[in-house]
Write a protein that holds these residues in place. Structure first.
Motif, PDB file in Angstrom:
ATOM      1  N   ASN A  29       0.848  -1.189   0.000  1.00 53.71           N
ATOM      2  CA  ASN A  29       0.000   0.000   0.000  1.00 53.71           C
ATOM      3  C   ASN A  29       0.882   1.236   0.000  1.00 53.71           C
ATOM      4  N   SER A  30       0.363   2.297  -0.580  1.00 53.21           N
ATOM      5  CA  SER A  30       1.132   3.542  -0.605  1.00 53.21           C
ATOM      6  C   SER A  30       1.108   4.230   0.754  1.00 53.21           C
ATOM      7  N   LYS A  31       0.084   4.007   1.545  1.00 53.36           N
ATOM      8  CA  LYS A  31      -0.059   4.608   2.877  1.00 53.36           C
ATOM      9  C   LYS A  31      -0.423   3.484   3.857  1.00 53.36           C
ATOM     10  N   ALA A  32      -0.602   3.848   5.128  1.00 53.80           N
ATOM     11  CA  ALA A  32      -1.118   2.866   6.078  1.00 53.80           C
ATOM     12  C   ALA A  32      -2.441   2.355   5.519  1.00 53.80           C
ATOM     13  N   SER A  33      -2.642   1.051   5.611  1.00 50.78           N
ATOM     14  CA  SER A  33      -3.802   0.454   4.932  1.00 50.78           C
ATOM     15  C   SER A  33      -5.109   1.050   5.441  1.00 50.78           C
ATOM     16  N   TYR A  34      -5.114   1.517   6.709  1.00 52.12           N
ATOM     17  CA  TYR A  34      -6.354   2.047   7.269  1.00 52.12           C
ATOM     18  C   TYR A  34      -6.557   3.515   6.936  1.00 52.12           C
ATOM     19  N   TYR A  35      -5.548   4.158   6.333  1.00 49.12           N
ATOM     20  CA  TYR A  35      -5.678   5.586   6.067  1.00 49.12           C
ATOM     21  C   TYR A  35      -6.398   5.790   4.726  1.00 49.12           C
ATOM     22  N   PRO A  36      -7.371   6.680   4.692  1.00 46.23           N
ATOM     23  CA  PRO A  36      -8.137   6.854   3.441  1.00 46.23           C
ATOM     24  C   PRO A  36      -7.233   7.287   2.282  1.00 46.23           C
ATOM     25  N   GLY A  37      -7.519   6.751   1.111  1.00 44.88           N
ATOM     26  CA  GLY A  37      -6.783   7.182  -0.075  1.00 44.88           C
ATOM     27  C   GLY A  37      -5.524   6.400  -0.346  1.00 44.88           C
ATOM     28  N   SER A  38      -5.281   5.351   0.432  1.00 41.01           N
ATOM     29  CA  SER A  38      -4.135   4.497   0.157  1.00 41.01           C
ATOM     30  C   SER A  38      -4.364   3.769  -1.161  1.00 41.01           C
ATOM     31  N   SER A  39      -3.329   3.648  -1.974  1.00 37.75           N
ATOM     32  CA  SER A  39      -3.503   2.931  -3.237  1.00 37.75           C
ATOM     33  C   SER A  39      -2.473   1.814  -3.362  1.00 37.75           C
ATOM     34  N   ALA A  40      -2.708   0.936  -4.319  1.00 42.58           N
ATOM     35  CA  ALA A  40      -1.814  -0.212  -4.497  1.00 42.58           C
ATOM     36  C   ALA A  40      -0.523   0.226  -5.176  1.00 42.58           C
ATOM     37  N   MET A  41       0.562  -0.389  -4.759  1.00 38.41           N
ATOM     38  CA  MET A  41       1.868  -0.069  -5.319  1.00 38.41           C
ATOM     39  C   MET A  41       2.639  -1.361  -5.562  1.00 38.41           C
ATOM     40  N   SER A  42       3.287  -1.445  -6.700  1.00 39.04           N
ATOM     41  CA  SER A  42       4.141  -2.599  -6.985  1.00 39.04           C
ATOM     42  C   SER A  42       5.588  -2.133  -7.039  1.00 39.04           C
ATOM     43  N   VAL A  43       6.429  -2.855  -6.326  1.00 40.88           N
ATOM     44  CA  VAL A  43       7.843  -2.494  -6.292  1.00 40.88           C
ATOM     45  C   VAL A  43       8.661  -3.689  -6.753  1.00 40.88           C
ATOM     46  N   LYS A  44       9.498  -3.459  -7.726  1.00 42.27           N
ATOM     47  CA  LYS A  44      10.440  -4.492  -8.153  1.00 42.27           C
ATOM     48  C   LYS A  44      11.845  -4.026  -7.832  1.00 42.27           C
ATOM     49  N   LEU A  45      12.608  -4.877  -7.183  1.00 43.70           N
ATOM     50  CA  LEU A  45      14.013  -4.558  -6.916  1.00 43.70           C
ATOM     51  C   LEU A  45      14.877  -5.644  -7.547  1.00 43.70           C
ATOM     52  N   ILE A  46      15.985  -5.212  -8.089  1.00 44.48           N
ATOM     53  CA  ILE A  46      16.909  -6.115  -8.780  1.00 44.48           C
ATOM     54  C   ILE A  46      18.282  -5.966  -8.139  1.00 44.48           C
ATOM     55  N   ALA A  47      18.907  -7.097  -7.845  1.00 46.07           N
ATOM     56  CA  ALA A  47      20.236  -7.055  -7.231  1.00 46.07           C
ATOM     57  C   ALA A  47      21.134  -8.095  -7.875  1.00 46.07           C
ATOM     58  N   ASP A  48      22.406  -7.971  -7.607  1.00 40.41           N
ATOM     59  CA  ASP A  48      23.353  -8.965  -8.080  1.00 40.41           C
ATOM     60  C   ASP A  48      23.456 -10.068  -7.032  1.00 40.41           C
TER      61      ASP A  48
ATOM     62  N   GLY B 104      10.847   7.850   5.800  1.00 42.66           N
ATOM     63  CA  GLY B 104       9.803   8.524   6.565  1.00 42.66           C
ATOM     64  C   GLY B 104       8.521   7.702   6.667  1.00 42.66           C
ATOM     65  N   TYR B 105       7.918   7.755   7.855  1.00 41.33           N
ATOM     66  CA  TYR B 105       6.658   7.041   8.053  1.00 41.33           C
ATOM     67  C   TYR B 105       5.682   7.868   8.882  1.00 41.33           C
ATOM     68  N   ALA B 106       4.473   7.926   8.414  1.00 41.76           N
ATOM     69  CA  ALA B 106       3.310   8.340   9.198  1.00 41.76           C
ATOM     70  C   ALA B 106       2.117   7.804   8.401  1.00 41.76           C
ATOM     71  N   PRO B 107       1.019   7.492   9.083  1.00 46.02           N
ATOM     72  CA  PRO B 107      -0.094   6.841   8.388  1.00 46.02           C
ATOM     73  C   PRO B 107      -0.546   7.522   7.077  1.00 46.02           C
ATOM     74  N   PRO B 108      -0.532   8.871   6.993  1.00 48.16           N
ATOM     75  CA  PRO B 108      -0.991   9.465   5.727  1.00 48.16           C
ATOM     76  C   PRO B 108      -0.003   9.331   4.574  1.00 48.16           C
ATOM     77  N   PHE B 109       1.180   8.761   4.828  1.00 45.44           N
ATOM     78  CA  PHE B 109       2.231   8.759   3.818  1.00 45.44           C
ATOM     79  C   PHE B 109       2.783   7.402   3.453  1.00 45.44           C
ATOM     80  N   SER B 110       2.674   6.456   4.357  1.00 44.05           N
ATOM     81  CA  SER B 110       3.405   5.204   4.147  1.00 44.05           C
ATOM     82  C   SER B 110       2.907   4.132   5.107  1.00 44.05           C
ATOM     83  N   PRO B 111       2.998   2.870   4.689  1.00 44.35           N
ATOM     84  CA  PRO B 111       2.852   1.817   5.696  1.00 44.35           C
ATOM     85  C   PRO B 111       4.104   1.849   6.575  1.00 44.35           C
TER      86      PRO B 111
END
Lengths: 452, 452
Positions: free
Chosen positions: A364-383, A426-433
């Motif tokens: 989730n883009s925000k805390a799941s309980y915070y209104p307006g959270s949207s789905a986010m996909s993250v891909k990370l690539i490493a050696d 950074g974390y706070a419910p309106p910004f991030s899980p």
């Protein structure tokens, strides 16, 4: 008369885009006594071609808004000589010839900056010169296209990279029926195919008619565009945007003997010096170090161009200045999706001799309980061997830049996956899980590397 | 009978917050054969107290939403024994006594994790025990407060830190008249005074009655809160929220002989070991390395607590795991403003022996011509002698986290201002000006350092 006059300038800058104007400003700031002249083919300097798609869509209502600073700021406030609508037609050892509507003039320069940027690559097929076929490079291109679009209803976009995607979105915004053609199997080769799929779904959801794996064969019409022919069919369209990539505009530099690197862009050292004495290059025409691979690479992106211009200006003014390199960070908006990427894709990592291992997580883009959270996909690539983070891609409804920027800085420090996991984001419910999506992706990737 | 039984567990965890539950989960993941028991005083584990202000304001409508995972996920899926509403009343060498509604029980442990978190600091004044005085620590606190607020109209918030600001915003959202009291001259001492001023303006703009430089002297009322008395006056209020900071909950640990560091939190090594054999500490109760100062520090923030718990769990399961430290990144929303900060403030930098130099710049959050761009202020602080970036503060209408996260990663790599300037941050008109605000601030700061 005028063509026989010779002017002497301390510094000549060819190209009034981000790199050229930043360099010129920097030189005058550091050495106000120097005479600095900028030659620009179009009618604008310091412009933002990246804004052109939004001008087409009507989000930006005047081209003037795409000009960071009008010419008079550079001439009157900064003391730079600016020659717009002026083409440099010849450049040689210590001189150049510039042509404008009134004729030609010769300038002798002490130092030269080549900031000629990149030009759209146009496939060598029939009909690309027809009326109604557009590329977007200078502001005038946007002006012509917007006027023409008033009478167009069906518009083809050829090329599914940044510009193609942004143009497609804006044409839909302007009420057009949009056909998007991409010769590869997926749009947006700057991300891995599994991530591109998310972009394709969003295009389809918004009514873009997507044609993947179709190469352009020709554009047909009597006086103007009437149809577009691909390897798979023919389509009735009123206008065509060609967005099949860009190439560095090296032609003038090559005449001076400036060497190109393996990417085809000009080879420069960290202070933006070319192999020719007193000749510098910066911006989309020049190479830069890829901090992930440690090799020279090509990043035709405005923020990189600006910084190269800044370094070139400082170096040309006699300061010690070095451009460390870049990691290929970029972001774009495709309808409701924000699409960001930095570093290497999986395919590119393989080409560079890495042993890439990757994960893709959903968060989730925000805390799941915070209104307006949207789905986010993250891909990370490493050696797999070293644990070095090689790249990442982030797609979501909001908050993508926050994750992308942390990734970009991590990559520029050649961070390991573990560093990404321990990033103090950074974390706070309106910004991030509470576990940031980048941290979560790194945690999963760490597990995958350890198990292997 | 029951109180004389002795149970044996391999690992006992005191505290079911982020650190405790992350550690317990990690241990069971790595060593499923171990018996792991968690003791939690409140009725919930794995809860998000950071969401409580939004529950008060009604943005979150059920406390259940603030629980990341219900107890049964830990017990049934992960095989952890979870004892809620259970207080650890005594802890000694290899054993602890836990009390719940049915009585007391003794547990012998092989390894112990102290994850008791932090507790609200309550000023030692008259009336703090009155009905209608609240702190927010566990979910039950939010429940009681929300119910009480139904009949309150004027509410005082004492303390202008994160929690105070978030509570104030949410009380306004719930339709209350809000009086905010801060003993210092500015709210939010986590940022410099010039940045705090922006927050104060936003509070005033949204109708919060701001009382700066007023210390709490007492709370008065017959059966419940009727008024609040400060160093400057007396105010009629129906309820009071005390948010004057938190302190590490070290009481149990001290009885075991666990040493505290200079911050007052428990001293641990990088693997979360305390000075007592087989006793670990993680989360808000423990110290961590400040990557900017290189000294131990205290970061009572959920993302740090989670990662400390992750490391403690791995270490207690016998793996090599180290927590590198943190930089004090945090972000909060104050009405229409996003407020982020990381690293040291100017005052703190001075205390730490640095020679801080700073700039504050104003920028746009997006390309100026793109709709919805808002104003953003960025302050960067560096050490004049070394050029090391020491901290930064970002306040704006949108896009703050994107800048904050890049700053956070830069700080954790002990980057110089130059590294910040050359950060390859994402750019596209809907997301950023072409010179990202962080890059612009770094450029101005570089100039200031060089001139000095």
């Amino acid at each position: 008369m005028r063509s026989t006059m010779v002017e002497k300038v301390d510094v000549a800058v060819i190209g009034g885009g981000p790199a050229g104007m930043t360099a010129a400003s920097r030189i005058k700031r550091l050495k106000p006594e120097l005479r600095v002249a900028v030659f620009e083919r179009s009618g604008y300097v310091s412009y933002a071609p990246c804004g052109l798609p939004y001008y087409l869509g009507g989000l930006v209502d005047s081209l003037e808004h795409l000009v960071h600073y009008p010419v008079r700021v550079f001439t009157e406030e900064r003391g730079i000589e600016v020659y717009t609508r002026t083409e440099v037609v010849e450049v040689g050892d210590g001189y150049l010839r510039a042509r404008d509507a009134s004729g030609e003039r010769t300038y002798e320069w002490g130092k030269l900056l080549i900031a000629t940027g990149a030009r759209p690559k146009v496939p060598p097929v029939e009909g690309v010169d027809l009326e109604g076929v557009f590329t977007l490079r200078v502001l005038e291109d946007g002006e012509k296209a917007r006027r023409y679009l008033e009478k167009a209803t069906r518009v083809a976009v050829v090329g599914g990279g940044y510009i193609g995607l942004e143009v497609a979105e804006n044409l839909v915004r302007a009420g057009k029926t949009v056909l998007l053609f991409e010769v590869l199997d997926h749009v947006f080769p700057a991300v891995d195919p599994d991530m591109a799929l998310l972009v394709e779904k969003e295009l389809a959801r918004n009514g873009v008619e997507l044609h993947l794996g179709e190469g352009l064969k020709g554009i047909h019409g009597r006086d103007r565009v009437e149809s577009l022919e691909t390897t798979k069919g023919e389509y009735k369209v009123d206008a065509v945007f060609i967005a099949t990539g860009v190439a560095p505009e090296t032609r003038l530099a090559e005449k001076l003997g400036v060497k190109k690197g393996s990417t085809g862009a000009l080879s420069v050292d960290k202070s933006m010096r070319t192999n020719v004495d007193d000749v510098y290059a910066a911006g989309d025409v020049a190479e830069a170090l890829n901090l992930v691979t440690g090799k020279n690479d090509w990043f035709p992106l405005a923020p990189v161009a600006n910084k190269m211009g800044y370094v070139a200006g400082a170096a040309m003014a006699g300061l010690k200045a070095e451009f460390p390199g870049a990691v290929g960070t970029s972001i774009t908006k495709v309808f409701g999706l924000e699409v960001g990427r930095a570093g290497l894709t999986t395919a590119r990592a393989q080409q560079e001799g890495f042993d890439p291992v990757s994960v893709m997580i959903n968060a989730n883009s925000k805390a799941s309980y915070y209104p307006g959270s949207s789905a986010m996909s993250v891909k990370l690539i490493a050696d797999r061997r070293t644990g070095q983070l090689l790249g990442g891609q982030i797609i979501g409804g909001d908050g993508v830049l926050a994750r992308l920027n942390s990734l970009a800085v991590l990559l520029s420090f050649r961070a390991r996956v573990e560093d990404a996991f321990f990033s103090d984001l950074g974390y706070a419910p309106p910004f991030s899980p509470v576990w940031d999506p980048i941290v979560t992706a790194a945690r999963v990737l760490l597990g995958k590397i350890r198990e292997a």
